[in-house]
Write a protein that holds these residues in place. Structure first.
Motif, PDB file in Angstrom:
ATOM      1  N   UNK A 107     -21.681 -31.036  33.319  1.00  0.00           N
ATOM      2  CA  UNK A 107     -21.633 -29.769  33.786  1.00  0.00           C
ATOM      3  C   UNK A 107     -20.716 -29.789  34.963  1.00  0.00           C
ATOM      4  N   UNK A 108     -18.949 -29.016  34.805  1.00  0.00           N
ATOM      5  CA  UNK A 108     -18.644 -29.020  35.407  1.00  0.00           C
ATOM      6  C   UNK A 108     -18.796 -28.335  37.143  1.00  0.00           C
ATOM      7  N   UNK A 109     -18.146 -29.110  38.298  1.00  0.00           N
ATOM      8  CA  UNK A 109     -18.207 -28.821  40.242  1.00  0.00           C
ATOM      9  C   UNK A 109     -17.501 -28.618  40.672  1.00  0.00           C
ATOM     10  N   UNK A 110     -16.933 -27.336  40.916  1.00  0.00           N
ATOM     11  CA  UNK A 110     -15.687 -26.604  41.510  1.00  0.00           C
ATOM     12  C   UNK A 110     -16.347 -27.080  42.749  1.00  0.00           C
ATOM     13  N   UNK A 118     -20.373 -17.366  61.731  1.00  0.00           N
ATOM     14  CA  UNK A 118     -19.911 -17.518  62.923  1.00  0.00           C
ATOM     15  C   UNK A 118     -18.982 -18.201  63.577  1.00  0.00           C
ATOM     16  N   UNK A 119     -18.486 -19.103  62.861  1.00  0.00           N
ATOM     17  CA  UNK A 119     -17.660 -19.999  62.467  1.00  0.00           C
ATOM     18  C   UNK A 119     -18.153 -21.058  63.762  1.00  0.00           C
ATOM     19  N   UNK A 120     -19.423 -21.451  63.913  1.00  0.00           N
ATOM     20  CA  UNK A 120     -19.443 -22.996  63.627  1.00  0.00           C
ATOM     21  C   UNK A 120     -19.857 -23.822  62.679  1.00  0.00           C
ATOM     22  N   UNK A 121     -18.602 -24.684  62.589  1.00  0.00           N
ATOM     23  CA  UNK A 121     -18.805 -25.493  61.784  1.00  0.00           C
ATOM     24  C   UNK A 121     -18.385 -25.146  60.521  1.00  0.00           C
ATOM     25  N   UNK A 122     -18.452 -25.701  59.150  1.00  0.00           N
ATOM     26  CA  UNK A 122     -18.443 -25.989  57.305  1.00  0.00           C
ATOM     27  C   UNK A 122     -19.200 -25.396  57.307  1.00  0.00           C
ATOM     28  N   UNK A 123     -19.167 -24.819  55.990  1.00  0.00           N
ATOM     29  CA  UNK A 123     -20.025 -25.516  55.022  1.00  0.00           C
ATOM     30  C   UNK A 123     -19.039 -25.393  53.329  1.00  0.00           C
ATOM     31  N   UNK A 124     -19.752 -25.876  52.644  1.00  0.00           N
ATOM     32  CA  UNK A 124     -19.079 -26.228  51.596  1.00  0.00           C
ATOM     33  C   UNK A 124     -20.229 -25.318  50.641  1.00  0.00           C
ATOM     34  N   UNK A 125     -18.912 -24.553  49.102  1.00  0.00           N
ATOM     35  CA  UNK A 125     -19.469 -23.339  47.987  1.00  0.00           C
ATOM     36  C   UNK A 125     -19.053 -24.102  46.849  1.00  0.00           C
ATOM     37  N   UNK A 126     -20.097 -23.714  45.940  1.00  0.00           N
ATOM     38  CA  UNK A 126     -19.936 -25.071  44.877  1.00  0.00           C
ATOM     39  C   UNK A 126     -19.637 -23.379  43.497  1.00  0.00           C
ATOM     40  N   UNK A 127     -18.699 -23.951  42.997  1.00  0.00           N
ATOM     41  CA  UNK A 127     -18.497 -23.153  41.583  1.00  0.00           C
ATOM     42  C   UNK A 127     -19.118 -24.012  40.451  1.00  0.00           C
ATOM     43  N   UNK A 128     -20.004 -22.333  39.593  1.00  0.00           N
ATOM     44  CA  UNK A 128     -20.861 -23.855  38.568  1.00  0.00           C
ATOM     45  C   UNK A 128     -20.785 -22.700  37.518  1.00  0.00           C
ATOM     46  N   UNK A 129     -20.868 -23.585  35.957  1.00  0.00           N
ATOM     47  CA  UNK A 129     -20.975 -22.742  35.429  1.00  0.00           C
ATOM     48  C   UNK A 129     -22.440 -22.977  35.015  1.00  0.00           C
ATOM     49  N   UNK A 146     -30.381 -15.729  36.199  1.00  0.00           N
ATOM     50  CA  UNK A 146     -29.170 -16.365  36.860  1.00  0.00           C
ATOM     51  C   UNK A 146     -28.096 -16.046  36.993  1.00  0.00           C
ATOM     52  N   UNK A 147     -26.649 -16.912  37.685  1.00  0.00           N
ATOM     53  CA  UNK A 147     -25.469 -16.241  37.708  1.00  0.00           C
ATOM     54  C   UNK A 147     -24.782 -16.303  36.640  1.00  0.00           C
ATOM     55  N   UNK A 148     -23.604 -15.026  36.654  1.00  0.00           N
ATOM     56  CA  UNK A 148     -23.476 -15.186  35.283  1.00  0.00           C
ATOM     57  C   UNK A 148     -22.120 -16.248  35.247  1.00  0.00           C
ATOM     58  N   UNK A 149     -21.149 -16.261  34.484  1.00  0.00           N
ATOM     59  CA  UNK A 149     -20.229 -16.839  33.822  1.00  0.00           C
ATOM     60  C   UNK A 149     -18.585 -16.332  34.990  1.00  0.00           C
ATOM     61  N   UNK A 200     -30.296 -28.336  46.372  1.00  0.00           N
ATOM     62  CA  UNK A 200     -28.951 -29.566  46.027  1.00  0.00           C
ATOM     63  C   UNK A 200     -27.886 -28.922  46.031  1.00  0.00           C
ATOM     64  N   UNK A 201     -26.217 -29.632  46.534  1.00  0.00           N
ATOM     65  CA  UNK A 201     -25.240 -29.586  46.406  1.00  0.00           C
ATOM     66  C   UNK A 201     -24.963 -28.669  47.812  1.00  0.00           C
ATOM     67  N   UNK A 202     -24.186 -27.643  47.714  1.00  0.00           N
ATOM     68  CA  UNK A 202     -23.362 -26.850  48.457  1.00  0.00           C
ATOM     69  C   UNK A 202     -25.191 -25.398  48.323  1.00  0.00           C
ATOM     70  N   UNK A 203     -25.381 -24.744  49.455  1.00  0.00           N
ATOM     71  CA  UNK A 203     -26.414 -23.993  49.321  1.00  0.00           C
ATOM     72  C   UNK A 203     -25.773 -22.440  48.715  1.00  0.00           C
ATOM     73  N   UNK A 204     -24.171 -22.446  48.552  1.00  0.00           N
ATOM     74  CA  UNK A 204     -24.124 -20.514  48.043  1.00  0.00           C
ATOM     75  C   UNK A 204     -23.040 -21.276  46.723  1.00  0.00           C
ATOM     76  N   UNK A 205     -23.979 -20.512  45.457  1.00  0.00           N
ATOM     77  CA  UNK A 205     -23.040 -21.077  44.539  1.00  0.00           C
ATOM     78  C   UNK A 205     -22.969 -20.019  43.139  1.00  0.00           C
ATOM     79  N   UNK A 206     -21.299 -19.845  43.316  1.00  0.00           N
ATOM     80  CA  UNK A 206     -20.394 -18.615  42.943  1.00  0.00           C
ATOM     81  C   UNK A 206     -20.371 -19.335  41.421  1.00  0.00           C
ATOM     82  N   UNK A 207     -19.668 -18.194  40.536  1.00  0.00           N
ATOM     83  CA  UNK A 207     -19.082 -19.063  39.163  1.00  0.00           C
ATOM     84  C   UNK A 207     -17.472 -19.721  38.691  1.00  0.00           C
ATOM     85  N   UNK A 208     -18.068 -21.098  38.576  1.00  0.00           N
ATOM     86  CA  UNK A 208     -16.999 -21.305  38.378  1.00  0.00           C
ATOM     87  C   UNK A 208     -15.262 -21.218  37.959  1.00  0.00           C
TER      88      UNK A 208
END
Length: 393
Positions: A107-110, A118-129, A146-149, A200-208
């Motif tokens: 599976x591809x991951x972005x 609040x601007x405290x630090x940085x975090x990741x966002x995943x793009x997934x299929x 499930x998340x849409x495409x 797993x991976x980033x806490x937020x996942x959006x469509x790739x």
């Protein structure tokens, strides 16, 4: 003598309070900063380990290139790894490559970096299929769907979040996050359609596809997760991937924690700076406070010496007072650190891991700084001439 020490502390409450706060500040710096570094590192390692896919496949020069654009790898590698590639009438010059034996899903991951709430630090966002992601990992939806495409009208700005994120954050309206909530990610509002575990991976996942559109439209990803038929095949699949696709590297998921540990040298250097800063602050505060105390008590010390007080007695008395102040500072520092941990974790996604060994180290440093900081003032007091001390104005 203990009564003398207590009365000295009570007689000068402001000076005592400043000294206690100075020691507490050093303890807080050590406990919270070390706890934050260890907590975030352990949490990141755990989220990487929760991915069942045995291999992460990425470009060889990922580290340097990804700084400008993290989506640098064609997402079609996920399909090519499974099915191979052959020349076609549209592209007859393409080099044929066989399917990689032993792979059951990929599976591809972005991944994109964003500032946290609040601007405290940085975090990741995943793009997934989501369809291929669900086959490659053990993601489990606790609520929602499930998340849409990202291509279907209305599904462009959907997101799923892990349970930890939903419990420790609020939506754009300041309310608890649940299915249907609006959250901010990558400068846009996304609707939460599902809550999953494990993290797993980033806490937020959006469509790739949505992530690709937000970064220019290229059908790229950051890396590809590969799952093998059996865990024991992972090393062979890794070797086949790197042989079949030169210019890329395959990393075993089991090796990721060790790789992260190698990159902790800068963090450890930062922690060393924080610890030394805490030592210097605590030592200077105690030194200045006790030195001022000696100046204030010059006549009192003269009286003690005229009554027969020895140099060791005076040094011991002042050092004992400094140790008591330091102990109070350590206790205050621990209390504030624990309260701070609670509020930070409650209102952010940061994780602070307070370890007993570092509580002991912080306590030793706090007490040692107080004793060392008071040493010069104590020796100076012990060497005062009784006549000069009695005539001091």
């Amino acid at each position: 003598m203990d009564n003398l020490i207590v009365e000295n502390i009570k007689h000068r409450p402001l000076r005592t309070a400043i000294s206690i706060i100075g020691v507490a500040l050093g303890v807080i710096l050590i406990v919270l900063m070390v706890g934050l570094a260890h907590g975030m590192t352990d949490d990141s390692n755990q989220r990487q380990s929760n991915v069942d896919a045995e291999i992460r496949f990425m470009p060889e020069e990922f580290g340097s290139s990804a700084q400008a654009n993290p989506l640098i790898m064609p997402a079609r590698y996920a399909e090519v790894i499974m099915k191979g590639v052959q020349p076609t009438t549209e592209d007859p010059d393409i080099q044929p490559r066989p399917p990689i034996a032993g792979v059951i899903s990929s599976t591809p991951i972005g991944e994109l970096l964003q500032s946290t709430e609040g601007g405290i630090g940085y975090g990741l966002v995943d793009g997934i299929d989501y369809a291929s992601f669900a086959k490659t990992t053990t993601i489990n939806l606790l609520a929602g769907r499930p998340l849409g495409d990202g291509k279907t009208p209305g599904a462009e700005y959907e997101a799923i979040v892990d349970r930890f994120y939903s419990e420790h954050n609020t939506d754009v309206n300041g309310e608890a996050i649940g299915v249907g909530s609006k959250i901010s990610a990558l400068g846009h509002e996304f609707t939460v359609v599902g809550i999953y575990e494990p993290s797993m991976l980033a806490r937020i996942k959006i469509p790739l596809y949505t992530m690709q559109q937000l970064t220019g439209g290229a059908e790229n990803c950051t890396f590809v997760l590969v799952r093998t038929e059996k865990p024991e095949l992972a090393k062979q699949v890794k070797a086949d991937l790197e042989k079949t696709y030169p210019g890329h590297r395959a990393i075993l998921t089991s090796e990721l924690p060790a790789l992260f540990s190698q990159n902790l040298r800068l963090i450890q250097a930062f922690l060393n700076v924080v610890i030394w800063l805490a030592i210097i602050i605590s030592t200077l505060v105690i030194l200045l406070a006790m030195y001022t105390t000696i100046i204030e008590r010059t006549r009192e010390i003269g009286i003690l010496k005229s009554l027969g007080a020895s140099k060791p007695f005076i040094v011991y008395t002042i050092e004992k007072e400094a140790a008591l102040i330091s102990a109070l500072g350590v206790a205050l520092g621990f209390t504030i650190a624990l309260v701070g941990k609670y509020f930070i974790e409650k209102n952010t996604t940061l994780i602070i891991e307070i370890e007993f060994v570092w509580l002991v180290i912080a306590a030793i440093i706090g007490l040692a700084c107080g004793i060392v900081g008071a040493l010069y003032p104590a020796i100076r007091a012990a060497n005062l001439d009784p006549i000069d001390a009695l005539s001091f104005e």
